[in-house]
Every structure is written in C-alpha cells, then in structure tokens.
Design an enzyme around this catalytic site. Structure first.
Site, mmCIF file in Angstrom:
data_model
loop_
_atom_site.group_PDB
_atom_site.id
_atom_site.type_symbol
_atom_site.label_atom_id
_atom_site.label_comp_id
_atom_site.label_asym_id
_atom_site.label_seq_id
_atom_site.Cartn_x
_atom_site.Cartn_y
_atom_site.Cartn_z
ATOM 1 N N GLY A 144 19.537 -3.241 -0.088
ATOM 2 C CA GLY A 144 18.927 -2.436 1.192
ATOM 3 C C GLY A 144 20.131 -1.534 1.486
ATOM 4 O O GLY A 144 19.766 -0.654 2.289
ATOM 5 N N CYS A 189 -14.174 1.888 -2.620
ATOM 6 C CA CYS A 189 -13.864 3.086 -3.729
ATOM 7 C C CYS A 189 -15.293 3.359 -4.210
ATOM 8 O O CYS A 189 -15.988 2.652 -4.402
ATOM 9 C CB CYS A 189 -12.969 2.579 -4.702
ATOM 10 S SG CYS A 189 -12.923 3.680 -5.997
ATOM 11 N N CYS A 230 -9.897 5.120 -5.187
ATOM 12 C CA CYS A 230 -8.660 4.530 -5.192
ATOM 13 C C CYS A 230 -7.710 5.615 -5.400
ATOM 14 O O CYS A 230 -7.698 6.407 -6.335
ATOM 15 C CB CYS A 230 -8.877 3.344 -6.437
ATOM 16 S SG CYS A 230 -9.822 2.102 -6.390
#
Lengths: 291, 370, 270
Positions: A42, A251, A276
């Site tokens: 990070g 979808c 999608c």
C-alpha cells in the site's frame, strides 16, 4: 547534434525495439521499485517513470509495470472497463504483442499477466497470476490535501482522520457514503490506498486475493502493490458499514446476477438493458449455459 | 438482442488512415518537406526542441510534419523518441558569456560593454498581414540583400557586471551531480536545478501566464529584464577517457536574466535577486516567462510570503508539463462506463430513499460484503 | 464528549506545572522575534501575553505550540500520563499527536482554524476521527453537544462554516478544539476582528469554558480588556523581550515597567 539518428525505432516491425519497448536498465529500475512496493503493501514508491509512446493518462503507468514484469512465456490479457475489445485495451494489447511478441488472450484463467483499467475480473484469480492496474491519481488523500509534501507526512504519521471527515460529510449530506469508485482502502492495517478507479463493487475482491496486484501511475510516477493474501479493508463507519452495488436485473446476455453490469440505452425511448461489464466472464457463462 | 460496440482493431486502423489523409491534405499540392519546416518555421522548431527537451532541428521538424502542425503533439513525439535514447553524460555548463550573439538587449542600461543588438525580432514590427506573402512572392526587401551582418562579439553578461559590484546575490554551484528529472522522479521540495529543468521543459503558455500573474500582483517580484541574449554557444563535454573537455558543436539558445527585488537583513547587505530562463533556439517569450517563474519559486529561499500560484513549487512543477497535462485531460475521452455506472447507481439511490423498486426500473440494492 | 473520556482524566497533579519554558529564543533580526523567555504554566491557569504588534507575541506563541523551532531554549510539556516531553526533541509524530489531542489552537481568523468546505459537524468531529472514533452516531452526538456548549443552534450541524457569522465561526473553532478534551489551548487574538458586542459574548463563553473544563490557556492579545477578563497572569512583551510579568490585576493596576505604564495609561480605564 544529429549523430544519434540511427537509434530511431524504425517503423512497425518488432525487431527494432527492446523487448517490451523499455530498455533493460529501466525495467530493472521498475522491478526494484515493485519489490519495495510489495515489501511495504500500500505504500507509494516514487519511480523514474518514463515517457511512453502513448499519452499520459492512457495507461502508461500500467504499461511500464507490465513491460517490467513480462517474460517471453507470459500470456497477456488487457482489459479496459472489464472488456477486451475497447479501443484502448486493443491498442495496449497490440503494443505488447508487437514489442514483446508475447501471446495474448481474452480468457482470464489463461492469462499470466492481466493489465486492467477500472475493473477487477469477475473470474477469481489464482496465485500464479498478476493483475496490473492503471492508476490516474495514486494519492487517496489528494482531493483533501493537494500538497505532496503534506500527504507524504500524513502517510508517514498514519494521520488519516481526514479520510473519515470526507465519509462523515457524505453521510451527513446524502445519507450514504457517496463514493462509488476509487473507494479508499486500508492495506495490511497500515497504509490508506487508492485502489484505482475500480467501482467499489470490486473492492472486496482485493481482500486476501491470491494474485499479486501491482499498481502503476505513469504521470504521477508512483508504484504500489498489494501482495497475495493481504488484508484490504474499505474505510467505513461501524454504524454505516461499507456495502457494494447490486442490481435487481440480471445480465441480459448471460443472466448473471453476481457481476458488475453496464447500463445500455437501446432505443430512443430510453429503454435500458444491463449486460456484464466483464466480457470474458459473460462469454464463459454463455458457454456454460449453452447459449 | 443488443450487442455492445465491438471492432476496436478495425476502428483504430481506420482512424490512422483518416489521420494520414488529413495530414497530407490536397495531394495536388506538393508535400511539405521536412527541410522546409526546419528552415521556414524555425520558431516552431525551437519550441518543439525546448519542450521536447531534445536539441535536434531535423527531428523536431519531422515531428511537426507528422503532427500536422500540432506543436504539443510534436513535442510528445519528440519526447517519446528521446526517452529511448541512452544517456552518455552531462555536458560542461554552457558558457553563455562566450555566446556568438545574434541578439542582445538590456532594459536596465542604455549602453553597456558589448552594446545592444536588436537582431531578428518581432518587436517593433507592425502587426499588419503581409499580403505579399499571400501572393507567395518574396517581401520587398529580401533578407539576403538588405540585412547587415548582425552579430556581436562575445561580451560579458550584464548581471555579471552587477555581481562584481556585489549588487547581485551570488549563485553558487554546489558541484552536485546534474539531476535528470526524466530518470529520477521529482520529490518535493525540489532543488533549483530540478526546478529549472522542469521549467525548461514546461509549457510556454503556462509559464507565460504564470509569469504574467506575478506582474499583476500574485507574487510580485519587481522584475527588470537585465539581459536577453540569443545566439550560438558551444557545448563541451568532459569524458573519462580524456582529462580535458572537447567541443561537441554549437547550439542556438535564448537566455534571459531578470533582475528582481532586493533582499538582505540590513540596508548595507541589500542585493538584487535573479530569475533565470534558458530555452533552445529563438524562444524569447519562453525564456522570459521561465525567468519570472524561476524567481517566483525562490520565495522560500528569500523568506518571502507565498501569495500567488507562481510561487507554489508543487503547483507549478506538477502542472507545467504539457505532455502530462495533455495526456490526462485527453484521457477523459477514454470510456468510463464502469465508474459512471457506479455513480449512476449511487445518484439514483440517493434520489429514491427507501422506495420500493418498481419491476421495470431496476433499483439497486445494498448488500454488505466486506 | 464520551469519545474523549480517556483524555479528560488529566487533571491529577495540580501542583506540578504543565508547561516549562526556558530561554526560548528565535530572532529574525536584532530585537525582532522573541528572546530569553522562561516561565511555567500550571493546569487550569490562563496566561496572557500582551504587547503591541511586532513585540514578538505571535512568534512566542508559534514557538510554544510547536509550529516553528527556536534558535535556542526549550519547551517541555507534561502529558496526561505525567511524562515530560521536550517539544523540539520529540518526533514530528509526537508533536502532531499532541496538537490534535491534548492541545488546541484557536486562530485569530476562524477560517485558518476551520475546514471551510465541510459542515460544522465534520469540523467538530475531525479530532475524534483522528483519534479513531469510527461510529457516525457518536460523532453526531458529540457535534450536537458541542454546538450547544458554544451556543450555536444544533440544527446548524450540517451547515458549512461560511454560512456562519464571524462570531459563530470563532465559537465553532473553539468547539472543534475542545472536543478532544485538551488540557492546554493556545489562542491568538481570538476576539480580534469581531464587533464589540460579539467580542463580549465570546469572552463570556470562553471564561465559562475555561473554568468549567479547567483548561490551561496561553492567550496572545493586544487588548488589555480581554487580558483582564480572561488571564490569571500576564507577560508584557516589548521588542522581543518580556519586560514585566505578574498577576493580571497587579500588572494592570500597578504597572512597574515604564512601557507597561504607557500601555495601561493608553487604554481608557473602565
């Protein structure tokens, strides 16, 4: 002063370029930066970002990372907005098949390196895959504190109260945390990190992911990483916990109820369809259901 | 069944072909030669070399041709080429005191050693369109016939003379290695060498506007154009193999030294300060803008209050590069379906508090996952 | 205030000083800045620093509050564990923690001390969030409670400070500082720039809060009326030096130094 012309990359043939475009010294420098990034999950590592033949903001950071880690045996997949066939994904994939001659694929499970802009694939990744994110603004504190000198100090001192001021303000104003993408996370209980502009829908996929996740910001010249199986927690309040988007519709193509959906407007009357955003995932499901 | 837009590969190929056609224009006209651009658009070439940070007139002219005259695109082309070149060494500092001058002016002294030389300049031209050029003829006085050989012998720089009197704050060479901001990322606070490097590559328009803002009071620094000189200087290189420096050749540069407001704790210590600008080729506006901004960025060094954008190091250095700026602004053209979808979902949710979803209107639900 | 409970157990050893300052010096030029300042400050004590502009008051305040390092001298602070901390040999992390927990700083201009772009509630909650409070409801409660304490209508909790009057902004700034239960608050001309009637109300409020919360305060002011109303003790500064110190009434009613006499006589006595 024109004696160096012979070095010009000539034409469209791959042979005139270094493997994956960047010279070996540069790739080594980037790999060193990546090692540091992996060692401090990070943390944003400054690196000597190069000028790439594509514009800043179009994935030059991700491309430099990909160039630095790519080997001759790798199989590369490039997605933009989850799709393999968006123009910029096509352009970047072409760039690497031309300059590195590597095999490319659109199938998530077959790829060893996946460069992505704005999505984490729906198909779960494995621990022999690397996901490379293109990052526009790596600094999660940037829109609260514009000065780099100050944000670096804030990270060093773990001075992150201000991040929650933003979330507090969202709830006070809108009743919800009004961050829908680039939703900040805490990595390994230490650094607050911008996961790049993925929808917050994808944030939970970062947590304890078996794949190595590398982030490259070309214009801002920063690298960072989430190593495999690392805790990644989205910032929230105890009484307003982090939550992801869901749709009531499925979808229209594959019928998935679990994937991130793109909204399409299909006629002048404004009729909406949802499909999608991850085109490979959608294709896999169509095959399974025999459509 | 709706099928999402596909065919990116074909679309890209077509776009490239259309661009090539647009660049070429009417094929009944002869194609523009790179040599013509190099010879007849020297100021465009200078800008592309400066901001592309590569001194190569021919390649800069090529980039301008390839970019169909879009100078920022040409700068980008040159930069992308430059990044692939190996770095051998840093040259010995240019000695602009030994410049073969084609122009030299000072706004601070009416006369001075070496004198003033107007040289080729747009200053004092009346900005009237010259219709003789439209008729593709040569102007009344052709350059070859009328212009006197305009050059000055090398002469000392104006600020050097003031420096000898102790009136200028001295600039010290720390002897540090020359930084290369295209290899090592900028970190803040930056050194002056890094700042000058960034400004030399910086966008002329941005520096001009920032310099202008200091004149209008956003970080005023009382500038006088101490000296502007344009001409050829020799580039020298010290190599490890030889223990002396060897000349590589001449380059044309524009140098601007501003004399700015004085500093000093006590009256007898008062000294003028300096803002410095240098650009490749004939690039006066760029060099002046750079000098104003350089001086503004020295606020910290001289304990001045930072009041204007031009004095804010991070603001200036992070935003002065037009390749970076152009890229990030243009990336807004890339698809953002996913982020936008996330925002759509959110804004709809905010506008429909606790209402039940109608069957046709897909109302998103929330679910805890993390 | 519940979130700040751990900190408000502070006031134990009343007889030990909170702050020890010795030989503090920072000069920008001859007699510009401040030099050779030494004093001790006790829990619950209000110290006024008075003097004309340019006398070094604000420089001193900056040195005391860790904002700018001295040329020489030291500032030591006794924290709520009773540990002494040397301000300028402490790390930046320790200084920052202090500044957002046990200390407060009320700026002369409220906009320097507030986040003007976020609501009053977020302004008040920021210190608590920095301390790790992660419960929106509790932050909300603290916001409402502190708005009441500083006499701002709690219904304004979601309004941004720019919609507040000058006096309200200043009170909001005070609430934002006091929410973490600080033991020591620095104030730089907190009533400067406010109308006289607004000043009076703010002073009243400050006096009440200081007594109620047993705050130690270092307040810089050029206004002797403010000093008289709030300060237990005074330090008079002139040309970078402290020329007189003593109990407030003593200094104002029986000034010893010629400069103090001039200062006092130049103000209309009530």
């Amino acid at each position: 002063m024109t004696a160096l012309h012979s070095q010009a990359p000539a034409g469209e043939t791959g042979g005139e370029y270094a493997f994956a475009y960047l010279d070996e010294q540069t790739k080594r420098m980037i790999r060193r930066g990546l090692l540091k990034a992996v060692a401090i999950p990070g943390y944003q590592v400054p690196f000597g970002g190069r000028e790439m033949p594509l514009p800043y903001g179009w994935g030059t950071g991700g491309m430099q990372v990909t160039a630095a880690i790519l080997g001759g045996d790798d199989v590369l997949k490039v997605i933009d907005q989850g799709a393999d066939d968006t123009t910029n994904a096509v352009s970047i994939r072409r760039f690497f098949s031309r300059t590195a001659g590597v095999a490319t694929t659109t199938r998530t499970p077959e790829a060893t390196v996946i460069q992505t802009r704005h999505r984490v694939p729906e198909t779960p990744l494995s621990n022999d895959q690397i996901l490379v994110f293109q990052v526009p603004i790596p600094e999660p504190l940037r829109f609260i504190e514009p000065a780099e000198t100050e944000t670096r100090t804030m990270h060093a001192l773990r001075d992150y109260g201000i991040m929650h001021v933003k979330l507090y303000e969202d709830i006070a104003t809108f009743g919800h945390i009004a961050t829908a993408y680039a939703y900040p996370v805490t990595v390994d209980d230490r650094y607050v990190m911008d996961p790049s502009p993925i929808p917050k829908f994808d944030n939970p996929k970062l947590d304890m992911n078996p794949a190595l996740m590398l982030f490259g910001a070309g214009r801002e010249k920063r690298l960072y990483a989430v190593p495999p199986y690392t805790r990644v927690v989205s910032l929230d309040f105890e009484d307003h916990p982090f939550a992801v988007q869901r749709w009531t519709e499925c979808c229209a193509v594959c019928g998935s109820r679990d994937s991130f959906l793109d909204e399409l407007i299909v006629d002048d009357a404004g009729t909406k369809r949802f499909v999608c955003s991850d085109t490979d995932y959608c294709r896999q499901r169509q095959q399974e259901t025999g459509q | 069944m709706y099928v999402a837009v596909k065919g990116g590969e074909q679309a890209i190929d077509n776009a490239h072909r259309l661009l090539a056609k647009k660049r070429r224009g009417d094929t009944d006209r002869p194609a523009l030669e790179v040599a013509q651009i190099r010879q007849q658009l020297p100021l465009a070439v200078a800008r592309v070399m400066s901001e592309g940070s590569l001194y190569d007139e021919e390649l800069a002219a090529l980039a301008i041709k390839q970019a169909a005259g879009d100078l920022l695109e040409a700068i980008f082309l040159l930069r992308a080429y430059r990044t692939t070149l190996p770095r051998f060494a840093a040259s010995v500092p240019l000695d602009t005191g030994r410049m073969q001058l084609s122009r030299r002016i000072s706004a601070t002294f009416k006369d001075l050693p070496g004198g003033q030389l107007l040289g080729p300049t747009f200053d004092y031209t009346h900005r009237l369109l010259d219709f003789a050029l439209l008729a593709e003829g040569e102007p009344a006085a052709t350059p070859a016939e009328s212009a006197a050989p305009a050059s000055l012998e090398p002469c000392p720089r104006v600020l050097e003379m003031l420096g000898r009197e102790g009136l200028m704050t001295p600039e010290r060479d720390e002897g540090a290695a020359v930084p290369d901001m295209t290899r090592e990322p900028l970190e803040f606070p930056a050194s002056r060498a890094q700042r000058l490097q960034a400004l030399a590559r910086g966008d002329e328009g941005f520096l001009l506007a920032l310099g202008y803002s200091t004149q209008r009071g956003y970080g005023r620094n009382h500038p006088f154009a101490g000296e502007i000189r344009i001409g050829e200087v020799e580039v020298w290189l010290e190599t490890p193999e030889l223990d002396f420096a060897v000349p590589l050749g001449d380059i044309e540069v524009t140098e601007c030294e501003m004399i700015n407001q004085f500093v000093g704790h006590t009256p007898d210590q008062a000294q003028f300060t300096r803002g410095y600008g240098l650009a490749f080729g004939y690039a006066e506006r760029k060099a002046m803008g750079m000098a104003l901004v350089d001086r503004a960025l020295r606020a910290g060094e001289y304990g001045e209050e930072v009041q204007g954008p031009a004095q804010q190091e991070e603001f200036v250095l992070m935003h002065c590069d037009n390749v970076e700026a152009g890229g990030f602004v243009s990336h807004l053209k890339l698809p953002h379906y996913v982020d936008f979808q996330a925002e759509l979902e959110l804004i709809r949710k905010m506008r429909q508090p606790a209402q039940d979803a109608t069957p046709t209107e897909p109302a998103p639900l929330e679910e805890n996952r993390a | 205030m519940n979130a700040a409970q751990p900190l408000s157990q502070a006031h134990v050893e009343v007889d030990a000083p909170l702050l020890q300052v010795s030989g503090l010096t920072r000069l920008y030029g001859p007699d510009t800045g401040c030099q050779d300042v030494s004093f001790e400050l006790y829990p619950g004590e209000v110290l006024g620093i008075v003097g004309e502009s340019g006398s070094g008051k604000s420089t001193l305040l900056g040195l005391l509050s860790g904002r700018c390092p001295p040329d020489r001298g030291s500032v030591a602070y006794r924290d709520h564990h009773g540990q002494w901390l040397d301000l300028y040999s402490a790390s930046e992390a320790e200084r920052r923690t202090l500044l957002r927990t046990e200390w407060g700083f009320v700026e002369q201009h409220a906009r320097d001390g507030l986040r003007m772009g976020v609501s009053a509630g977020a302004n008040i909650g920021e210190r608590l969030m920095a301390q790790g409070v992660r419960h929106y409801g509790r932050l909300r409660e603290a916001g409402l409670e502190w708005l009441r304490q500083v006499e701002i209508d709690p219904a304004r909790i979601d309004d941004v400070p720019s919609t507040f009057s000058g006096g309200m902004q200043q009170r909001l700034q005070i609430a934002r500082n006091l929410v973490s239960g600080p033991r020591l608050v620095f104030m730089d001309e907190p009533t400067g720039g406010l109308d006289v009637s607004v000043q009076a109300r703010l002073l009243d409020l400050l006096r009440g809060l200081v007594r109620e919360l047993n705050l130690a305060v270092v307040i810089v002011t050029h206004d002797l009326a403010v000093a008289r109303l709030l300060a237990d003790r005074l330090m008079v500064m002139r040309r970078s030096r402290v020329v007189e110190t003593g109990l407030t009434d003593q200094v104002l009613d029986d000034p010893q130094h010629a400069y103090t006499q001039l200062l006092v006589s130049s103000v209309l006595q009530p």
